[in-house]
Design an enzyme around this catalytic site. Structure first.
Site, PDB file in Angstrom:
ATOM      1  N   HIS A  32       2.094  32.118  29.048  1.00  0.00           N
ATOM      2  CA  HIS A  32       2.676  31.752  30.340  1.00  0.00           C
ATOM      3  C   HIS A  32       2.980  33.009  31.152  1.00  0.00           C
ATOM      4  O   HIS A  32       3.512  33.989  30.619  1.00  0.00           O
ATOM      5  CB  HIS A  32       3.964  30.950  30.134  1.00  0.00           C
ATOM      6  CG  HIS A  32       3.729  29.576  29.598  1.00  0.00           C
ATOM      7  ND1 HIS A  32       4.430  29.058  28.527  1.00  0.00           N
ATOM      8  CD2 HIS A  32       2.867  28.610  29.981  1.00  0.00           C
ATOM      9  CE1 HIS A  32       4.011  27.820  28.280  1.00  0.00           C
ATOM     10  NE2 HIS A  32       3.064  27.538  29.154  1.00  0.00           N
TER      11      HIS A  32
ATOM     12  N   TYR B  27       6.166  35.590  27.091  1.00  0.00           N
ATOM     13  CA  TYR B  27       6.215  35.853  25.641  1.00  0.00           C
ATOM     14  C   TYR B  27       5.823  34.620  24.842  1.00  0.00           C
ATOM     15  O   TYR B  27       6.387  34.362  23.772  1.00  0.00           O
ATOM     16  CB  TYR B  27       7.601  36.327  25.209  1.00  0.00           C
ATOM     17  CG  TYR B  27       8.184  37.485  25.993  1.00  0.00           C
ATOM     18  CD1 TYR B  27       7.379  38.455  26.586  1.00  0.00           C
ATOM     19  CD2 TYR B  27       9.564  37.624  26.133  1.00  0.00           C
ATOM     20  CE1 TYR B  27       7.927  39.513  27.285  1.00  0.00           C
ATOM     21  CE2 TYR B  27      10.127  38.682  26.832  1.00  0.00           C
ATOM     22  CZ  TYR B  27       9.299  39.618  27.412  1.00  0.00           C
ATOM     23  OH  TYR B  27       9.835  40.671  28.115  1.00  0.00           O
ATOM     24  N   HIS B  28       4.847  33.867  25.333  1.00  0.00           N
ATOM     25  CA  HIS B  28       4.444  32.624  24.682  1.00  0.00           C
ATOM     26  C   HIS B  28       2.998  32.705  24.187  1.00  0.00           C
ATOM     27  O   HIS B  28       2.189  31.814  24.424  1.00  0.00           O
ATOM     28  CB  HIS B  28       4.621  31.447  25.640  1.00  0.00           C
ATOM     29  CG  HIS B  28       6.032  31.230  26.060  1.00  0.00           C
ATOM     30  ND1 HIS B  28       6.370  30.511  27.195  1.00  0.00           N
ATOM     31  CD2 HIS B  28       7.208  31.625  25.512  1.00  0.00           C
ATOM     32  CE1 HIS B  28       7.687  30.479  27.322  1.00  0.00           C
ATOM     33  NE2 HIS B  28       8.214  31.153  26.300  1.00  0.00           N
ATOM     34  N   LEU B  29       2.658  33.771  23.504  1.00  0.00           N
ATOM     35  CA  LEU B  29       1.310  33.926  22.969  1.00  0.00           C
ATOM     36  C   LEU B  29       1.007  32.808  21.973  1.00  0.00           C
ATOM     37  O   LEU B  29       1.837  32.467  21.130  1.00  0.00           O
ATOM     38  CB  LEU B  29       1.168  35.288  22.284  1.00  0.00           C
ATOM     39  CG  LEU B  29       1.358  36.514  23.179  1.00  0.00           C
ATOM     40  CD1 LEU B  29       1.280  37.788  22.347  1.00  0.00           C
ATOM     41  CD2 LEU B  29       0.329  36.546  24.293  1.00  0.00           C
TER      42      LEU B  29
END
Length: 619
Positions: free
Chosen positions: A352, A540-542
């Site tokens: 995101h 930080y939504h890998l």
């Protein structure tokens, strides 16, 4: 350290020093010499769940390996436990892999920060603690993408409920009761709502502004209706402590007085500072893991049943590729023999992209408690501009687990659709009563901001090896804003956010725009696009780098191989609409059941909200 069991009356500050640290050991020859049913690589958001369920519910012996340190027992462990201290963790590579992306060609060549947990609990020990399940239609899409009805919403909802222990801290009005068909009340993951009185009025103003802009109020973003504005849930427990998976699944088992728990704990070996180098195979069958200890000495550890990778959307594909599993040509570039050609390993990376819309305020924000003096390196984090406020807030948390430090301060938020024709929300808001600069530092004056970003981007990136050296950081390329659709969606999100922030609800607080400032040309799409390129950052939504249907099957088993499985955010076929920690914990609960052929019955009566006019109206 005392080895006595935890009691419900324990104060938040005691959590820092009462853990039985003998239950966690640094990896070495003593551990490597043991035999285990399962080896779980990565003690993060998924790994702690998997290890707990395997030893407690299925009677297995498990080695849980973590490359980082324990989240307890060090002088600064409080930073991983105090909710309001989350920025300490994101900026500290002691507990953080501290990755960065490759230069992003559509973001002015910037390299974006990508913190990843290197600690028991993984990123659940570092993250912002926002508990967001996503929309029901995300899981209906998953079922189609991975070719299995068992990933539809009615099948995953029981696992969300199984994991969750919901509470409302007695601070919210109209809180959802435990009898809600969407909530869980007996799980190991504490999920609650908190209200900070000193900033309650400005938090309420954000929700009111959303309603004034024409959006609905929603009582429960994780229940029947995601769309709208309202209170957010957070993974903070009843005593005001971060509810990481280490705190929820690991330590209660290791410290329990219950005889069955203690027997289960004896079957669990938790080893820290254990760096996995590669999975060991005999033919197509995984038999163990090659691991380096803190001194760099390499050991081989064997598993009788399975090797389970829970190293996350970066670590799991990296370990597969180091083990010779991936795109043959890419592996050859690093001199790695291809054991199994699986070209989608490390592909399909999704994340995101977010930006902050910020205003200076006349009054009412977190500035008096959080602002520090910059320019002094790591010491700056402790140089508070109003130290008396910071000390009082810290003391309240250490002594009672309450106050300004006992919340993540993402207490309200919202979900909206960016345009007509969107069946469910594709924009998410987190509101903070303060202005954060550089992602980690509070502006030293009153302000407020809305974190905004689109949730289902069409851009796809990669995680690739930089070297055959396991210690070399992989090349992370989210490939942000690579499609015209993503650019337009972000621009629409910007415009809709500005409309919300200008509503009358903020009149008593609004001083002037901060970012973008009052001279910004809001009428120019090119100016908006340029601002987004210069100011956006990762959420930080890998995720999605070992997706179901392409790298693993619906039960997490690596396609074409035996006795090796992946259970973490990398197996998501696509991102859910919101923060990813709650879906990651859910899928860990579901996939660990799948190891033993167990499935909870679907919740057939579950329904969800969709606007009747979504095809023709944006709101």
């Amino acid at each position: 350290f005392a080895a006595e069991p935890a009691r419900s009356s324990d104060r938040a500050h005691l959590v820092c020093c009462r853990a039985d640290m003998s239950a966690v050991q640094r990896f070495g020859q003593v551990v490597a010499a043991k035999q285990f049913d399962y080896i779980v690589v990565g003690a993060g958001s998924a790994g702690c769940v998997v290890a707990h369920r395997l030893v407690r519910d299925h009677g297995a012996s498990v080695l849980l390996m973590e490359a980082g340190r324990s989240n307890r027992g060090d002088w600064d462990s409080w930073k991983n436990l105090m909710p309001a201290a989350l920025t300490f963790n994101l900026a500290d590579n002691k507990y953080n892999w501290d990755f960065h992306t490759v230069p992003q060609r559509n973001l002015d060549g910037r390299r974006l920060h990508q913190p990843r947990g290197k600690i028991l609990g993984g990123s659940s020990s570092l993250n912002a603690m926002a508990y967001v399940r996503g929309h029901a239609l995300d899981y209906e899409r998953w079922a189609q993408e991975c070719g299995s009805d068992h990933w539809g919403y009615r099948h995953v909802l029981p696992y969300f409920r199984k994991a969750q222990r919901f509470y409302d801290a007695g601070l919210a009005t109209g809180a959802v009761a435990d009898t809600s068909p969407y909530r869980g009340s007996k799980g190991l993951l504490a999920v609650g709502r908190r209200r900070t009185e000193v900033v309650r009025a400005i938090n309420d103003a954000f929700v009111q502004a959303g309603v004034q802009a024409g959006y609905p109020y929603t009582e429960d973003m994780n229940g029947f209706q995601q769309e709208g504005f309202g209170q957010m849930d957070m993974t903070v427990d009843e005593k005001g402590v971060r509810a990481s998976t280490a705190n929820g699944y690991l330590w209660p088992l290791l410290r329990s007085a219950d005889p069955e728990d203690r027997r289960a704990a004896q079957r669990l070996t938790v080893a820290t500072q254990a760096s996995a180098h590669r999975v060991l195979f005999e033919g197509a069958r995984a038999v163990g893991v090659e691991v380096a200890d803190a001194n760099g000495i390499v050991h081989k550890v064997l598993a009788d049943a399975e090797v389970i990778l829970c190293a996350g959307a970066v670590g799991s594909p990296q370990l597969l590729m180091l083990s010779g599993i991936g795109e043959k040509a890419e592996l050859g570039e690093h001199g790695i023999e291809c054991r199994h050609h699986l070209p989608d390993v490390g592909k399909n990376l999704q994340d995101h992209l977010e930006f902050y819309i910020q205003y200076l305020a006349k009054h009412t924000s977190l500035f008096p408690y959080a602002a520090t003096f910059g320019g002094f390196g790591p010491l700056s984090k402790y140089l508070f501009r109003r130290p008396w406020n910071a000390v009082a807030a810290g003391a309240m948390w250490f002594l009672a687990g309450k106050g300004v430090s006992a919340t993540n301060h993402f207490e309200v938020g919202g979900f909206v659709r960016s345009d007509k024709g969107r069946r469910h929300p594709d924009i998410q808001y987190h509101f903070i009563p303060g202005c954060v600069v550089g992602q980690l530092d509070f502006l030293p004056q009153h302000g407020y901001q809305a974190h905004c970003g689109t949730m289902r981007p069409t851009s796809r990136g990669t995680v690739r090896l930089a070297s055959r050296d396991p210690a070399a950081a992989p090349l992370i390329d989210p490939n942000f804003l690579a499609t015209d659709e993503d650019i337009v969606d972000q621009r629409n999100a910007f415009k809709l956010t500005m409309e919300i922030m200008r509503q009358p609800a903020f009149d008593q607080f609004r001083l002037k725009p901060f970012s973008p400032d009052e001279n910004f040309d809001h009428s120019s799409d090119s100016a908006i696009d340029a601002w987004i390129r210069a100011n956006s950052h990762s959420g930080y939504h890998l995720s999605c780098t070992c997706p179901m249907g392409r790298v693993v099957d619906e039960d997490g088993k690596v396609l074409g191989l035996e006795r090796v499985r992946v259970i973490d955010a990398s197996v998501m076929p696509s991102m859910t609409s919101g923060n990813l920690n709650a879906p990651t914990i859910m899928l860990a609960e579901k996939l660990v059941d799948a190891i033993h052929g167990v499935r909870l019955p679907p919740q057939e009566n579950a329904t969800w909200y969709e606007p009747l006019d979504w095809e023709t109206m944006q709101r």
